[in-house]
Design a protein around this motif. Structure first.
Motif, mmCIF file in Angstrom:
data_model
loop_
_atom_site.group_PDB
_atom_site.id
_atom_site.type_symbol
_atom_site.label_atom_id
_atom_site.label_comp_id
_atom_site.label_asym_id
_atom_site.label_seq_id
_atom_site.Cartn_x
_atom_site.Cartn_y
_atom_site.Cartn_z
ATOM 1 N N ALA A 92 48.875 36.088 34.500
ATOM 2 C CA ALA A 92 47.653 35.679 35.207
ATOM 3 C C ALA A 92 47.423 36.508 36.461
ATOM 4 N N ARG A 93 48.479 37.071 37.043
ATOM 5 C CA ARG A 93 48.303 37.863 38.259
ATOM 6 C C ARG A 93 47.662 39.220 37.968
ATOM 7 N N GLY A 95 45.896 39.807 35.022
ATOM 8 C CA GLY A 95 44.670 39.577 34.264
ATOM 9 C C GLY A 95 44.769 40.187 32.877
ATOM 10 N N SER A 121 50.805 31.785 37.361
ATOM 11 C CA SER A 121 49.515 31.336 37.894
ATOM 12 C C SER A 121 49.663 30.557 39.194
ATOM 13 N N GLY A 129 42.942 35.410 36.950
ATOM 14 C CA GLY A 129 43.467 35.786 35.646
ATOM 15 C C GLY A 129 43.408 34.647 34.647
ATOM 16 N N GLU A 132 39.921 34.430 33.453
ATOM 17 C CA GLU A 132 39.600 35.585 32.623
ATOM 18 C C GLU A 132 40.142 35.424 31.201
#
Length: 458
Positions: A92-93, A95, A121, A129, A132
């Protein structure tokens, strides 16, 4: 009803960290660099009241099928094919990346239920992210932090939604009894598989041998040395013998190990050896009994494990006198496990596997062997009459009583008048006598000398 989940995704998104979190142990190697995991690793996981099988896989990469990365991808695709549902993980960092999008299409084509996980996250850095991830079209992403244990409640709900039939509580399972285990115990069979660790130098053929035992390409193999990193456990039944076999990384001399990841792999291999009951030291028949092989064998003996030597690639060397020469060298170089089984095998061709499994079973029985006290003391009387311990400073040493307090490995306690005065050579004489008299080949023997308290010492 049990089920299995496979964790997939591109390299370095945190798959092994989540695997360790769900299993509750640090089984899989974890490092900051990508591509640490190569083989697929299975474990028993728990999440709330759910118990299931979890599979950690190598990071998905675009590569030719003949390369190491291509073989790693084939292992991951096999894990996807056997799983009931897939945990597709992204970072998530960072993306979404083009690699994430390509492999999301691969996962979608599998037809299995997919749970989208947005790992790392925690904090504000992972919010963008996570949002996204909706673009992948795999449903609502589950934000979590495998390292800190955040979001596991949402993961539980997602698993229940994806597999409603498998996650429904079954009251009949709670009433099942362990009758088969009791029947096996009554028949004298082991209740659980024999734990076997396969050790050796890099490229000795450990993974190839285990694949042949399994009858499938379960473990990653190839001509490159040092492919295996994690110690992978697989269960196999061969010729009626149940085994839990640990494939380990090749062990080089400590002075040559500089890479941090290789140090972790070597430590993981040694940990597997400590949890094993029987160790198979796989020796390359084209270069038998090099110094590192002897170091590994000595380490196994000091750890107190039963030892079996398999000289692999035996089909590549001439047979004339090889077995006799190896037996003489083993007894000379490894006196602490004198008489250990030496089995010629070929992992590639499948030769000698029945003899190897038979040697493992026999070594396990010797390792668990218990000897009654009366025969032990008759043995002690006989050896002291034939060869009494030497006198020290003009005073004789009296050996009065011997017993076996425990097995695994066979351990004996000898009560005597002056424990510190018995020379090491005489202790070796007693150990060799125990090995020959009570048929204890190939296992380390522990002999502890204990001095009786002198009531007149004060």
């Amino acid at each position: 009803m049990t089920f299995s989940l496979a964790i997939v995704g591109r390299p370095n998104v945190g798959k092994s960290t989540l695997f360790n979190r769900l299993v509750g142990k640090k089984l899989a190697l974890v490092d900051d660099r990508p591509g640490v995991t190569r083989d697929r690793r299975e474990g028993d996981a728990r999440l709330g009241d759910l118990s299931f099988r979890i599979v950690d896989t190598a990071g998905l990469e675009e590569a030719d099928a003949a390369t190491l990365e291509g073989r790693m991808r084939a292992q991951t695709e096999a894990a996807i094919g056997h799983a009931d549902a897939i945990l597709f993980m992204i970072d998530a960092r960072i993306g979404l990346t083009p690699t994430d999008r390509a492999f999301a299409e691969l996962v979608r084509k599998s037809g299995k239920p997919v749970i989208l996980l947005a790992n790392k996250s925690e904090g504000r850095g992972g919010e963008a992210g996570t949002m996204e991830a909706f673009a992948l079209g795999l449903g609502t992403p589950v934000p979590l932090s495998a390292e800190h244990g955040e979001g596991l409640g949402d993961l539980y709900d997602a698993i229940c939604d994806a597999l409603p039939e498998q996650t429904r509580p079954d009251p009949e399972e709670e009433e099942e009894e362990d009758a088969p285990a009791e029947e096996d115990a009554a028949e004298g069979k082991p209740r659980r598989p024999i734990k076997v660790a396969v050790l050796g130098r890099p490229n000795a053929g450990k993974s190839t041998l285990i694949n042949r035992l399994l009858g499938e390409d379960r473990l990653l193999t190839g001509p490159e040395a040092g492919i295996t990193r994690d110690s992978i456990s697989v269960e196999v039944t061969y010729a009626g013998v149940k085994l839990e076999v640990f494939d380990t990384a090749g062990l080089r001399k400590r002075a040559r190990i500089e890479d941090k990841l290789e140090k972790l792999s070597a430590a993981d291999a040694l940990r597997a050896m400590k949890f094993a009951e029987v160790v198979v030291l796989l020796v390359d028949a084209t270069h038998p009994f090099e110094e590192q092989d002897l170091r590994i064998a000595d380490l196994v003996a000091r750890e107190g494990r039963a030892l079996v030597i398999g000289y692999n690639k035996a089909d590549l060397v001439a047979r004339g006198g090889l077995a006799t020469r190896l037996r003489e060298e083993a007894d000379r170089l490894l006196p602490q496990v004198k008489g250990l089984p030496i089995v010629p095998v070929s992992g590639l061709m499948g030769h000698g596997l029945d003899k190897l499994v038979g040697a493992i079973s026999a070594a396990h029985k010797v390792w668990n062997k218990r000897i009654a006290t009366n025969p032990l003391n008759r043995f002690l009387q006989q050896v002291t009459d034939t060869h009494p311990p030497p006198a020290v400073s003009g005073r004789r040493v009296k050996l009065s009583y011997i017993t076996q307090p425990k097995a695994r490995p066979p351990s004996f306690v000898l009560f005597c008048s002056r424990a510190d005065a018995v020379p090491e050579s005489y202790i070796r004489y007693l150990v060799n006598g125990l090995r020959e008299s009570f048929d204890l080949p190939g296992v380390p023997i522990r002999l502890t000398l204990r001095q009786k308290d002198n009531p007149y010492a004060e």
